[in-house]
Structure formats: structure tokens, C-alpha cells
Write a protein that holds these residues in place. Structure first.
Motif, PDB file in Angstrom:
ATOM      1  N   ARG A 106       0.830  -1.200   0.000  1.00 49.15           N
ATOM      2  CA  ARG A 106       0.000   0.000   0.000  1.00 49.15           C
ATOM      3  C   ARG A 106       0.864   1.248   0.000  1.00 49.15           C
ATOM      4  O   ARG A 106       2.001   1.237   0.448  1.00 49.15           O
ATOM      5  CB  ARG A 106      -0.908   0.011   1.233  1.00 49.15           C
ATOM      6  N   ASN A 109      -1.210   7.211   0.080  1.00 50.02           N
ATOM      7  CA  ASN A 109      -2.471   7.797  -0.378  1.00 50.02           C
ATOM      8  C   ASN A 109      -3.590   6.760  -0.544  1.00 50.02           C
ATOM      9  O   ASN A 109      -4.632   7.055  -1.098  1.00 50.02           O
ATOM     10  CB  ASN A 109      -2.259   8.561  -1.690  1.00 50.02           C
ATOM     11  N   GLY A 110      -3.357   5.534  -0.071  1.00 44.79           N
ATOM     12  CA  GLY A 110      -4.359   4.478  -0.175  1.00 44.79           C
ATOM     13  C   GLY A 110      -4.277   3.650  -1.439  1.00 44.79           C
ATOM     14  O   GLY A 110      -4.967   2.643  -1.567  1.00 44.79           O
ATOM     15  N   ASP A 111      -3.434   4.048  -2.390  1.00 41.21           N
ATOM     16  CA  ASP A 111      -3.234   3.297  -3.633  1.00 41.21           C
ATOM     17  C   ASP A 111      -2.511   1.986  -3.301  1.00 41.21           C
ATOM     18  O   ASP A 111      -2.041   1.777  -2.182  1.00 41.21           O
ATOM     19  CB  ASP A 111      -2.414   4.155  -4.607  1.00 41.21           C
ATOM     20  N   GLU A 112      -2.411   1.101  -4.297  1.00 40.69           N
ATOM     21  CA  GLU A 112      -1.824  -0.220  -4.093  1.00 40.69           C
ATOM     22  C   GLU A 112      -1.045  -0.645  -5.331  1.00 40.69           C
ATOM     23  O   GLU A 112      -1.493  -0.419  -6.456  1.00 40.69           O
ATOM     24  CB  GLU A 112      -2.950  -1.220  -3.820  1.00 40.69           C
ATOM     25  N   LYS A 140      -5.060   1.768   7.884  1.00 39.69           N
ATOM     26  CA  LYS A 140      -6.284   2.545   7.798  1.00 39.69           C
ATOM     27  C   LYS A 140      -5.984   3.731   6.910  1.00 39.69           C
ATOM     28  O   LYS A 140      -4.998   4.431   7.110  1.00 39.69           O
ATOM     29  CB  LYS A 140      -6.722   3.014   9.181  1.00 39.69           C
ATOM     30  N   GLU A 141      -6.805   3.925   5.897  1.00 44.83           N
ATOM     31  CA  GLU A 141      -6.564   4.977   4.909  1.00 44.83           C
ATOM     32  C   GLU A 141      -6.382   6.344   5.567  1.00 44.83           C
ATOM     33  O   GLU A 141      -5.537   7.117   5.165  1.00 44.83           O
ATOM     34  CB  GLU A 141      -7.703   5.005   3.897  1.00 44.83           C
ATOM     35  N   GLU A 142      -7.141   6.614   6.630  1.00 46.64           N
ATOM     36  CA  GLU A 142      -7.023   7.937   7.247  1.00 46.64           C
ATOM     37  C   GLU A 142      -5.671   8.148   7.945  1.00 46.64           C
ATOM     38  O   GLU A 142      -5.263   9.261   8.177  1.00 46.64           O
ATOM     39  CB  GLU A 142      -8.170   8.182   8.231  1.00 46.64           C
ATOM     40  N   HIS A 144      -2.859   7.758   6.625  1.00 39.96           N
ATOM     41  CA  HIS A 144      -1.869   8.181   5.636  1.00 39.96           C
ATOM     42  C   HIS A 144      -2.376   9.260   4.697  1.00 39.96           C
ATOM     43  O   HIS A 144      -1.845   9.451   3.627  1.00 39.96           O
ATOM     44  CB  HIS A 144      -1.391   6.964   4.850  1.00 39.96           C
ATOM     45  N   GLN A 145      -3.410   9.974   5.076  1.00 38.28           N
ATOM     46  CA  GLN A 145      -3.913  11.024   4.199  1.00 38.28           C
ATOM     47  C   GLN A 145      -3.323  12.361   4.585  1.00 38.28           C
ATOM     48  O   GLN A 145      -2.880  12.603   5.651  1.00 38.28           O
ATOM     49  CB  GLN A 145      -5.430  11.089   4.245  1.00 38.28           C
TER      50      GLN A 145
END
Length: 145
Positions: A106, A109-112, A140-142, A144-145
Motif C-alpha cells: 500500500r 495515499n491508499g493506492d496499491e 487505515k486509509e485515514e 496516511h492522508q
């Protein structure tokens, strides 16, 4: 994956100590068959959202069928998008595997990462054998935002 690299003729020539090691490895492989394959990401690997790894920093290099040499990526390397944005790789194979980036790693920014140019260097999970806690941890996406 667990096929022996040795021929029956070669095995017949090994001493008892070497055969005991081979037999233990066979028993382990039979008791814990592989169930998931992980491929190491390299320069040129792409992400689901269109990013590409342009410069990888791991000291492991692969020579592709074309003759091109590419390096393995690792946690901390960056993916670059067409619009110039960058995102850092935040998960990988864990400390025990030099934090190599994998297909499935991952980004911040949530990309993979979804593919790789090389297919020869694999890591795999086996039934009944837990992976290290830091091997492709869920994020958890939040965070790393």
C-alpha cells in the motif's frame, strides 16, 4: 514450488546427513503447503491508480527477458503519477525481508501496487505458518492522508 531441484540420481549419492535435511524439508513442505504467492515489486511496477515506480532503492537487481536491469522496490520508495504527484510505499514484506515492496503493498495515499516486471523472485505464505506481524500489515486509509 516444493519440487526438489535434485534428480533421483543426485539424491542417491547424498550422505545420510544431507538426506536427513532434505527429508525434513520435504516433511515441512508437505505439512505446510503454500497458499499465497507474493511477487516483489520493481522499477516499472504500476499501481491501481496509475502510478509507476521510477526509481527503486533496494540493492536487489533483476535482469528481465529483454536484458533490461531493474531494481527491487522497498518500503519508503516513491511512486510517480502522470500529473507529477508522488506517493510513498508504506507497507512491504517486513523487516525480515528487508522491507521489500510487493504486489499488494500500500501507498500513503491508499493506492496499491498491482503488478511487477519480474516473476522469478517470489515469497509465499504456507498453511499453518503465520507471516511476520509487519508483513503487508493492514493500514487505515485515514492514517496516511
Amino acid at each position: 514450488m516444493d519440487n526438489s531441484p535434485f534428480t533421483e540420481e543426485q539424491l542417491a549419492k547424498f550422505d545420510d546427513e544431507v538426506m536427513a535435511i532434505i527429508d525434513r524439508q520435504r516433511a515441512y513442505a508437505n505439512a505446510h503447503p503454500p497458499h499465497t504467492i507474493y511477487r516483489v515489486a520493481t522499477e516499472g511496477s504500476q499501481t491501481r491508480d496509475g502510478g509507476v515506480i521510477h526509481q527503486a532503492t533496494a540493492p536487489i537487481a533483476f535482469t528481465l527477458d529483454s536484458g533490461r536491469k531493474v531494481y527491487a522496490a522497498q518500503k519508503g520508495d516513491y511512486v510517480v503519477y502522470d500529473d507529477g504527484r508522488k506517493a510513498q510505499i508504506v507497507t512491504g514484506a517486513g523487516q525480515g525481508n528487508s522491507h521489500l515492496a510487493l504486489v499488494g503493498s500500500r501507498l500513503c495515499n491508499g493506492d496499491e501496487i498491482i503488478n511487477t516486471l519480474q516473476g522469478g523472485f517470489l515469497l509465499f505464505a504456507r498453511e499453518g505458518v503465520p507471516m511476520a506481524q509487519d508483513f503487508l500489515p493492514s493500514i487505515k486509509e485515514e492514517e496516511h492522508q
